[in-house]
Scaffold this active site. Sequence first.
Site, PDB file in Angstrom:
ATOM      1  N   TYR A 229      16.777  30.374   5.095  1.00  0.00           N
ATOM      2  CA  TYR A 229      15.881  30.977   5.636  1.00  0.00           C
ATOM      3  C   TYR A 229      15.777  31.032   6.635  1.00  0.00           C
ATOM      4  O   TYR A 229      16.080  30.391   7.932  1.00  0.00           O
ATOM      5  CB  TYR A 229      14.218  29.876   5.350  1.00  0.00           C
TER       6      TYR A 229
ATOM      7  N   MET B 121      11.987  23.821   0.154  1.00  0.00           N
ATOM      8  CA  MET B 121      11.201  23.173  -0.634  1.00  0.00           C
ATOM      9  C   MET B 121      11.923  21.843  -1.609  1.00  0.00           C
ATOM     10  O   MET B 121      12.111  20.795  -1.517  1.00  0.00           O
ATOM     11  CB  MET B 121      10.847  23.891  -1.226  1.00  0.00           C
TER      12      MET B 121
ATOM     13  N   ARG C 223     -10.970  -0.395  15.436  1.00  0.00           N
ATOM     14  CA  ARG C 223     -10.365   0.813  14.487  1.00  0.00           C
ATOM     15  C   ARG C 223     -10.912   0.191  13.460  1.00  0.00           C
ATOM     16  O   ARG C 223     -12.105   0.814  13.413  1.00  0.00           O
ATOM     17  CB  ARG C 223      -8.779   0.902  14.046  1.00  0.00           C
TER      18      ARG C 223
ATOM     19  N   LYS D 246       0.937  -1.045  -0.419  1.00  0.00           N
ATOM     20  CA  LYS D 246      -0.028  -0.427  -0.095  1.00  0.00           C
ATOM     21  C   LYS D 246       1.047   1.460   0.012  1.00  0.00           C
ATOM     22  O   LYS D 246       2.081   1.079   0.173  1.00  0.00           O
ATOM     23  CB  LYS D 246      -1.452   0.029   0.660  1.00  0.00           C
TER      24      LYS D 246
HETATM   25  C1  LIG Z   1      -0.162  -1.676   6.890  1.00  0.00           C
HETATM   26  C2  LIG Z   1      -0.827  -2.738   7.513  1.00  0.00           C
HETATM   27  C3  LIG Z   1      -0.265  -4.039   7.192  1.00  0.00           C
HETATM   28  C4  LIG Z   1       1.307  -3.557   7.647  1.00  0.00           C
HETATM   29  O1  LIG Z   1       1.329  -4.423   8.899  1.00  0.00           O
HETATM   30  P1  LIG Z   1       3.536  -3.122   9.190  1.00  0.00           P
HETATM   31  O2  LIG Z   1       3.805  -2.945  10.324  1.00  0.00           O
HETATM   32  O3  LIG Z   1       4.041  -2.795   8.438  1.00  0.00           O
HETATM   33  O4  LIG Z   1       3.878  -5.600   8.543  1.00  0.00           O
HETATM   34  C5  LIG Z   1      -0.408  -5.557   7.822  1.00  0.00           C
HETATM   35  N1  LIG Z   1      -2.602  -5.440   7.892  1.00  0.00           N
HETATM   36  C6  LIG Z   1      -3.303  -4.344   7.666  1.00  0.00           C
HETATM   37  C7  LIG Z   1      -4.361  -4.326   7.363  1.00  0.00           C
HETATM   38  C8  LIG Z   1      -2.673  -3.586   7.772  1.00  0.00           C
HETATM   39  O5  LIG Z   1      -3.309  -1.517   7.351  1.00  0.00           O
END
Ligand SMILES: *Cc1c(COP(=O)(O)O)cnc(C)c1O
Length: 338
Positions: free
Chosen positions: A248, A293, A117, A33
């Site tokens: 800056y 930047m 969650r 992701k």
């Molecule tokens: C992001 C995520 C993971 C991976 O987590 P890590 O700590 O990076 O291994 C696993 N399961 C779900 C549902 C996630 O959202």
Amino acid sequence: MAKIILSREAYFHNLDIIAQKVGEVSKIALVLKDNAYGHGLLEMAKLSHEYGLTQAVVHNVKEAEVIKAYFEKILILAGYEYVSDTKYNYVINTLEQIEKIPEGTQVELKVDTGMHRNGVAMTEVEMALVSIQKQGLLLQGVMTHQRSADTLSSEWFWQRENFKTVKAEVLRLQASLDFQTPRFHSGNSASTFRFQAFDEDLVRVGIAAYGCLQMDKGLEQPKMRPVMRLVAQKIAARTLLKGEHVGYNATYRSEKEMVVSTYDVGYADGLLRAASNRYTTPEGEQLLGRVSMDNSTFSGERTSLVIFDDVNSYAQAASSIGYEVLVGLHPEIARVVV
Ligand SMILES: *Cc1c(COP(=O)(O)O)cnc(C)c1O
């Protein structure tokens, strides 16, 4: 622009350790992701395929479409839209969501075992399974997520007990509701390394595969190697006289005459402004003055400067965490596999 260098050797080393822990390469689902935690979605998908991984996890369909050719099964965490494909499994996060999913879609049910969650409540599991069946969805997995797997405490154990209860209930309901035995999984990276003997069908590993897993002292510490290095190129060098300032608002003042250089990386690329004046690179160069930047200034005059080769120490200087820094790296920075 700076460059991101990805080490194939480090990545495969990390996957070897994970495979050893879970027993089979086919049980590893790589979490890709958010541009593969900033490493580059396509680059990491190709490397994963080369290693022999067959499973992936992404945030949305758009990401899944990019990497589809490289995996047999892709778990999609957020159901904003449903593109039907035998390779795709969509996570169900709420009871209400079930009615919106088109008939025939492959799904995995997420159950809230304590993180509060996402996922249906443990008391809603039966309702969810009935609803999945009524809607004509194909259940392929039941999953949960651990909230404190990296912490030295008893939390992991009671959530595991909750998930065992869920598993038993799902298997009991299978007799009356008639669905195939789903795959059961609860582990992210940290959780994977809490098992004494791994006994689930899959792990969803992100940060460990990228070599940046941090566990509390006292817990198993797998020897991962960071996959990513961020390298910047020098634009210009100059000599500061004693008492001159950099950047800056003149927040850095030289104590003595010194050579400093400007590099082609700034907060637009994902370099954190909060690290200004608070960070030293692995080669010992100091980040001087405010990050701009597209530029930043470091001590010395190296042509090519390793900004970080271990994101966690850099993130710490900016009171952040590796995850946040990684996903903030601009997608247009070139990713180069070595
Ligand atoms: C992001 C995520 C993971 C991976 O987590 P890590 O700590 O990076 O291994 C696993 N399961 C779900 C549902 C996630 O959202």
